[in-house]
Design an enzyme around this catalytic site. Structure first.
Site, PDB file in Angstrom:
ATOM      1  CG  ASP A  97      -2.966  -3.095   4.923  1.00 30.22           C
ATOM      2  OD1 ASP A  97      -2.271  -2.065   4.941  1.00 30.22           O
ATOM      3  OD2 ASP A  97      -2.563  -4.183   5.388  1.00 30.22           O
ATOM      4  CD  GLU A 146       1.852  -3.673   9.041  1.00 32.55           C
ATOM      5  OE1 GLU A 146       2.782  -3.993   9.801  1.00 32.55           O
ATOM      6  OE2 GLU A 146       0.669  -4.016   9.254  1.00 32.55           O
TER       7      GLU A 146
END
Ligand SMILES: [Zn+2]
Length: 592
Positions: free
Chosen positions: A181, A248
């Site tokens: 991400d 994350e």
């Protein structure tokens, strides 16, 4: 378990940074009469201190005698001579490899994998996360060789775990990680980008776009290194695991990769974890230093609510809830946390290494740093020195940032409810309880002055009354998002020797031999002030290195902001580093 209020504890850590109290001053006065004795004690304890590092924490061949800083020579795999003019030269210098590599990273940037703070759980809104399916397909298409050899498992639908089975089960697997991400691009800033953030523009020197430095570069670099290893016939003895989370940037709690790995391999079953973070390279007092993070600060959010009676604003009290909350904010900000400079924190070693190896550091500062473990006054001066620089200050102390304030709805109505969120990062020497104890003291002081009650609630647990509510109202402290400081990675061992030695080798012999010939790199432990997915992996190993290789300092890449980019040489160095490190670790038979 009964619920208790947080208590600040000393835990055996002597903090030389804080000013001595009156009694201590008196003791010092008496002691100062015994100067000659002190000198003797100091000399002995310095020697003890050095010996402690040399012998008390295991033995390492390359430790310099009379040096506290664990400075290692190059470490390279035995195959280096075989590959240096072929694979390594190709990775670092070959123009067509460079172009292909840029295309792979550029393509990864083009698959938008932004996640926002309000991201839902995976099963709540599968549509939201569907972009990660595209990313997985992109990886499969781009890395066909790796996908043939490595076993891929998806965890919680979008977490990726690749296992490259080793031939020797008795050796712990090596785990290398990154996240899929990226942080969102704010629409209002799009015009400020030199190249569109999801184009992945490569201009021959830099590659631009969201995620190129945080951290699709690591994810793509790992798979590129794996394919280069497969092509030269590398077959691991030690299982290699790639673990790629997908949230994350929004806390990492949907990433269940660790659950799968704990179930399969068990607690403390992994040789080492290497994740993003650290300072790839920086110059401190004329010394080139690489600072992998071997520790990570903790964090906690203190949500402080104030409830007071409402009413018409034509007959207000002397202080509305907004005014009272302002007083509390001032109280919090006027009582910052104390700094610490102790050997519990990797920063201590970072400064020790700098002091030992710098040729341009001021003599007094050098002496103070090297004596800071024994000499209270020297320690205090070093604290003051570090505390002067905003960028360095929070390596050695806890922080408090009042990030959110809410209150008031109408111009003619008294605000009945005000709320602030204070985000704290917890120093290595402290625990979350120490931080909360200070918050409670701040709140109690203001509450007493304004005759208010105080309540405390730890996460979802039952509320505790500290001071009963009054007719003027009450404060409530709610504690959320708790993370203690990470366990510290040991450095006086073979694991560190390989890791640090590989970094030096890749930079000094492969990447920039001319520059580093006269500027040898000191690889020293450092700390991460932010958090990464490594928090999920604490139970798998105590060897966690947070490090993004590459000679371009991480801070120059605009991660998380407009014009995120990387010097493409750095990306090639990432591939070379993983190519070397995977082989170096595979050649050891270390069982721990
Ligand atoms: Zn990241």
């Amino acid at each position: 378990m009964s619920i208790q209020l947080p208590i600040s504890e000393k835990r055996g850590i002597v903090n030389y940074c804080s000013s001595p109290d009156v009694n201590t001053k008196r003791i010092f006065l008496v002691l100062s009469l015994l100067v000659s004795t002190l000198v003797l004690i100091k000399t002995c304890s310095e020697q003890y201190y050095r010996n402690k590092w040399l012998y008390g924490h295991g033995t390492s061949r390359a430790l310099l005698i009379d040096s506290v800083c664990p400075s290692f020579d190059y470490y390279r795999p035995s195959t280096y001579e075989v590959h240096k003019d072929t694979v390594i030269a190709k990775i670092i210098k070959d123009e067509s490899f460079r172009k292909q590599s840029a295309a792979k990273l550029s393509g990864a940037v083009q698959v938008q994998t932004e996640v926002y703070d309000d991201a839902p759980q995976v099963d709540e809104d599968p549509e939201y996360w569907a972009k990660f399916e595209k990313f997985h397909s992109y990886l499969e298409k781009t890395f066909p060789i790796a996908h043939q050899i490595l076993n891929k498992t998806t965890v919680n639908t979008y977490g990726l775990v690749y296992e490259w089975p080793g031939s020797d089960d008795s050796l712990k697997p090596l785990m290398l990680t990154a996240h899929q991400d990226v942080v969102p691009v704010q629409q209002e800033t799009i015009d400020e980008w030199t190249y569109p953030p999801f184009e992945g523009h490569y201009d021959g020197k830099y590659l631009w776009g969201r995620g190129v430095s945080d951290c699709k570069n690591l994810l793509i670099g790992l798979l590129e290194a794996a394919e280069e290893l497969i092509k030269v016939g590398f077959e691991p003895k030690r299982t290699i695991i790639f673990s790629f989370g997908f949230d994350e940037e929004v806390g990492g709690l949907r990433n269940k990769n660790a659950n799968l790995l704990l179930k399969k391999y068990g607690v403390n079953s992994v040789y080492a974890v290497v994740d993003e973070g650290g300072i790839s390279l920086t110059e401190l007092e004329g010394t080139q230093m690489a600072l992998p993070g071997t520790g990570e600060k903790g964090s906690v959010n203190a949500i402080i609510e104030l409830t007071t009676p409402g009413g018409h604003s034509s007959i207000p009290p002397d202080h509305t809830s907004i005014g009272i909350m302002s007083a509390l904010i001032s109280e919090i900000e006027n009582t910052p946390f104390e700094p610490f400079f102790t050997d519990a924190n990797p920063t201590f070693m970072q400064y020790t290494c700098m002091a030992e190896h710098s040729t341009s550091i001021k003599k007094d500062l050098k002496k103070d740093i090297l004596n800071a473990g024994n000499d209270k006054a020297a320690n205090k001066r070093v604290c003051d020195f570090i505390d002067q620089t905003k960028a360095l200050r929070y390596y050695i102390k806890s922080s408090q940032a009042i990030d959110i304030i809410k209150g008031g709805v109408k111009s003619n109505a008294l605000p009945e409810h005000v709320e602030i969120i204070v985000n704290h990062r917890v120093a290595i020497e402290q625990r979350v309880d120490d931080i909360l104890a200070k918050d409670i003291e701040n709140i109690k002081k203001i509450a007493k002055f304004f005759k208010l009650g105080v309540y405390y609630q730890y996460k979802e647990s039952k509320e505790i009354e500290i001071i009963p509510s009054t007719s003027f109202g009450f404060f409530k402290l709610i504690v959320d998002d708790v993370l203690e400081p990470a366990p510290i990675t040991p450095i006086h061992d073979h694991h560190w020797e390989i890791f640090a030695g590989n970094i030096r080798h890749v930079y000094e012999e492969i990447a920039e031999p001319n520059f580093f010939k006269n500027n040898p790199i000191i690889v020293s432990p450092g700390i991460a002030t932010g958090n990464t997915d490594t928090r999920l992996y604490w139970n798998l190993t105590n060897h966690i290195y947070r490090y993004r290789p590459g000679v371009t300092p991480t801070v120059l890449t605009n991660a998380h902001t407009i014009n995120e980019h990387i010097d493409f040489n750095s990306h090639l160095q990432i591939i070379a580093f993983y190519f070397e490190y995977i082989q170096s670790v595979d050649e050891t038979n270390d069982l721990d």
